[in-house]
Motif scaffolding. Structure first.
Motif, PDB file in Angstrom:
ATOM      1  N   UNK A   1      -1.710  11.520 -14.694  1.00  0.00           N
ATOM      2  CA  UNK A   1      -2.690  10.502 -14.278  1.00  0.00           C
ATOM      3  C   UNK A   1      -3.625  11.052 -13.196  1.00  0.00           C
ATOM      4  N   UNK A   2      -3.747  12.379 -13.143  1.00  0.00           N
ATOM      5  CA  UNK A   2      -4.703  13.066 -12.256  1.00  0.00           C
ATOM      6  C   UNK A   2      -4.310  13.029 -10.787  1.00  0.00           C
ATOM      7  N   UNK A   3      -3.030  12.909 -10.495  1.00  0.00           N
ATOM      8  CA  UNK A   3      -2.609  12.857  -9.091  1.00  0.00           C
ATOM      9  C   UNK A   3      -2.940  14.158  -8.353  1.00  0.00           C
ATOM     10  N   UNK A   4      -2.581  15.279  -8.956  1.00  0.00           N
ATOM     11  CA  UNK A   4      -2.811  16.559  -8.280  1.00  0.00           C
ATOM     12  C   UNK A   4      -4.291  16.896  -8.146  1.00  0.00           C
ATOM     13  N   UNK A   5      -5.100  16.804  -9.211  1.00  0.00           N
ATOM     14  CA  UNK A   5      -6.536  17.079  -9.037  1.00  0.00           C
ATOM     15  C   UNK A   5      -7.189  16.177  -7.993  1.00  0.00           C
ATOM     16  N   UNK A   6      -6.784  14.921  -7.975  1.00  0.00           N
ATOM     17  CA  UNK A   6      -7.341  14.004  -6.974  1.00  0.00           C
ATOM     18  C   UNK A   6      -6.911  14.408  -5.569  1.00  0.00           C
TER      19      UNK A   6
ATOM     20  N   UNK B   1      -2.481  -1.014  -4.000  1.00  0.00           N
ATOM     21  CA  UNK B   1      -3.646  -1.141  -4.859  1.00  0.00           C
ATOM     22  C   UNK B   1      -3.487  -0.235  -6.070  1.00  0.00           C
ATOM     23  N   UNK B   2      -3.994  -0.685  -7.213  1.00  0.00           N
ATOM     24  CA  UNK B   2      -3.869   0.099  -8.448  1.00  0.00           C
ATOM     25  C   UNK B   2      -5.257   0.391  -9.003  1.00  0.00           C
ATOM     26  N   UNK B   3      -5.477   1.639  -9.370  1.00  0.00           N
ATOM     27  CA  UNK B   3      -6.750   2.054  -9.962  1.00  0.00           C
ATOM     28  C   UNK B   3      -6.487   2.546 -11.378  1.00  0.00           C
ATOM     29  N   UNK B   4      -7.241   2.000 -12.333  1.00  0.00           N
ATOM     30  CA  UNK B   4      -7.140   2.436 -13.721  1.00  0.00           C
ATOM     31  C   UNK B   4      -8.080   3.627 -13.921  1.00  0.00           C
ATOM     32  N   UNK B   5      -7.514   4.788 -14.259  1.00  0.00           N
ATOM     33  CA  UNK B   5      -8.312   6.006 -14.386  1.00  0.00           C
ATOM     34  C   UNK B   5      -8.649   6.335 -15.843  1.00  0.00           C
ATOM     35  N   UNK B   6      -8.432   5.377 -16.742  1.00  0.00           N
ATOM     36  CA  UNK B   6      -8.576   5.640 -18.182  1.00  0.00           C
ATOM     37  C   UNK B   6      -9.905   6.283 -18.545  1.00  0.00           C
ATOM     38  N   UNK B   7     -10.984   5.713 -18.097  1.00  0.00           N
ATOM     39  CA  UNK B   7     -12.303   6.227 -18.484  1.00  0.00           C
ATOM     40  C   UNK B   7     -13.106   6.699 -17.283  1.00  0.00           C
ATOM     41  N   UNK B   8     -12.396   7.226 -16.280  1.00  0.00           N
ATOM     42  CA  UNK B   8     -13.075   7.641 -15.052  1.00  0.00           C
ATOM     43  C   UNK B   8     -12.956   9.143 -14.831  1.00  0.00           C
ATOM     44  N   UNK B   9     -14.041   9.718 -14.331  1.00  0.00           N
ATOM     45  CA  UNK B   9     -14.003  11.112 -13.905  1.00  0.00           C
ATOM     46  C   UNK B   9     -13.285  11.188 -12.559  1.00  0.00           C
ATOM     47  N   UNK B  10     -12.796  12.381 -12.227  1.00  0.00           N
ATOM     48  CA  UNK B  10     -12.113  12.585 -10.950  1.00  0.00           C
ATOM     49  C   UNK B  10     -13.004  12.139  -9.792  1.00  0.00           C
ATOM     50  N   UNK B  11     -14.294  12.501  -9.863  1.00  0.00           N
ATOM     51  CA  UNK B  11     -15.210  12.173  -8.772  1.00  0.00           C
ATOM     52  C   UNK B  11     -15.345  10.672  -8.575  1.00  0.00           C
TER      53      UNK B  11
ATOM     54  N   UNK C   1     -13.803   5.934  -5.048  1.00  0.00           N
ATOM     55  CA  UNK C   1     -13.125   4.666  -4.751  1.00  0.00           C
ATOM     56  C   UNK C   1     -12.084   4.851  -3.651  1.00  0.00           C
ATOM     57  N   UNK C   2     -11.341   5.940  -3.746  1.00  0.00           N
ATOM     58  CA  UNK C   2     -10.282   6.187  -2.766  1.00  0.00           C
ATOM     59  C   UNK C   2     -10.870   6.479  -1.391  1.00  0.00           C
ATOM     60  N   UNK C   3     -11.952   7.251  -1.359  1.00  0.00           N
ATOM     61  CA  UNK C   3     -12.613   7.550  -0.084  1.00  0.00           C
ATOM     62  C   UNK C   3     -13.074   6.263   0.592  1.00  0.00           C
ATOM     63  N   UNK C   4     -13.621   5.344  -0.196  1.00  0.00           N
ATOM     64  CA  UNK C   4     -14.050   4.056   0.361  1.00  0.00           C
ATOM     65  C   UNK C   4     -12.858   3.289   0.939  1.00  0.00           C
ATOM     66  N   UNK C   5     -11.730   3.371   0.253  1.00  0.00           N
ATOM     67  CA  UNK C   5     -10.511   2.700   0.737  1.00  0.00           C
ATOM     68  C   UNK C   5     -10.052   3.318   2.057  1.00  0.00           C
ATOM     69  N   UNK C   6     -10.060   4.658   2.122  1.00  0.00           N
ATOM     70  CA  UNK C   6      -9.650   5.345   3.347  1.00  0.00           C
ATOM     71  C   UNK C   6     -10.552   4.967   4.512  1.00  0.00           C
TER      72      UNK C   6
END
Length: 276
Positions: free
Chosen positions: A155-160, A246-256, A261-266
């Motif tokens: 689910x792209x944990x490491x690349x993110x 919080x849960x983010x659906x990464x199905x159709x999202x690029x890493x960027x 979204x995560x940067x905004x949360x931080x």
């Protein structure tokens, strides 16, 4: 009786590292001579220059400096001329040269390069943090992270984590696997610092199938089977619910896009909770 070494005084209104580096490069061209280098940082008053001049009179010495203030540079130059001391202005000429190709005036603020260095090292530390605490390797990292990513495999944990590390955000991540007990440390992390990553079962099956092909393996029933994946995702959603994250659906999202979204949360977390 030992011979007194010639001395080079390194004067700076910051820490003096730049000037000393240049000086050491220069004296390396004189391998048969030995020099003393005396660094004098944070010189920002005329009185400090007067004290230096009085101390090095009659010495075999020169002064190399990276003073930013035009007033300090001029004053040092005049005082050295009066006392027949050779001085080298390392910063002034290059600043003047740069000024000929830009209309932007210099800020004349000491220490800016080291602030940039500080930001660089913060980025490096964040990337190293992501590597050290990737894939739940050491759960203690959860307690020191800006964000902890949780989700099933692929689910792209490491690349993110690496991408956000480049943005100076310390990220740890934890794979959610039904057969692996959860480390107790994850329940000590404030919910606002945890982000669950989810994806559609069809997309995940496709990603995992391609992954198996890439490494030269045949598709495994459990790893890429849609029904098995559905149970895995259900388990992960239950854990995320327990973590109140919080849960983010990464199905159709690029890493960027997900990272944004995560940067905004931080940033919101830092504003709300005063954490850096």
């Amino acid at each position: 009786m030992s011979q007194i070494k010639p001395t080079i005084y390194v004067v700076s209104d910051s820490i003096g590292e730049t000037a000393e580096t240049v000086v050491r490069a220069a004296i390396s061209q004189f391998p048969e001579e030995s020099f003393d280098i005396v660094r004098l940082p944070n010189v920002r008053e005329f009185s400090q220059i007067d004290l230096l001049i009085s101390e090095i009179e009659n010495q075999s010495a020169i002064i190399a400096h990276t003073l930013i203030s035009p007033e300090l540079r001029t004053y040092l130059s005049v005082r050295c001329q009066q006392n027949h001391i050779v001085t080298v202005d390392i910063m002034g000429p290059i600043m003047s040269a740069v000024g000929t190709i830009t209309s932007c005036p210099p800020s004349l603020e000491p220490g800016l390069v080291h602030r940039l260095d500080s930001e660089y090292f913060k980025k490096v530390n964040s990337i190293e943090f992501a590597v050290k605490y990737d894939d739940g390797k050491n759960p203690i990292g959860f307690l020191h992270a800006d964000i902890v990513l949780v989700g099933v495999s692929r689910t792209s944990k490491t690349p993110l984590s690496m991408y956000l590390g480049n943005k100076k955000i310390k990220v740890a991540n934890l794979p959610l696997e039904p057969e692996v007990p959860l480390p107790p440390e994850i329940f000590q992390v404030p919910p606002y610092k945890i982000i669950g990553l989810t994806v559609s079962k069809e997309k995940l099956s496709s990603i995992r199938s391609e992954r198996l092909k890439t490494i030269g393996l045949e598709p495994e029933a459990n790893y890429s089977n849609v029904e098995s994946i559905e149970k895995e995702l259900e388990y992960a959603h239950n854990i995320m619910h327990r973590l109140h994250c919080r849960v983010i659906d990464v199905t159709n999202k690029a890493i960027e896009e997900t990272a944004s979204e995560i940067i905004a949360i931080v940033q919101k977390n830092r504003e709300k909770y005063g954490e850096d």
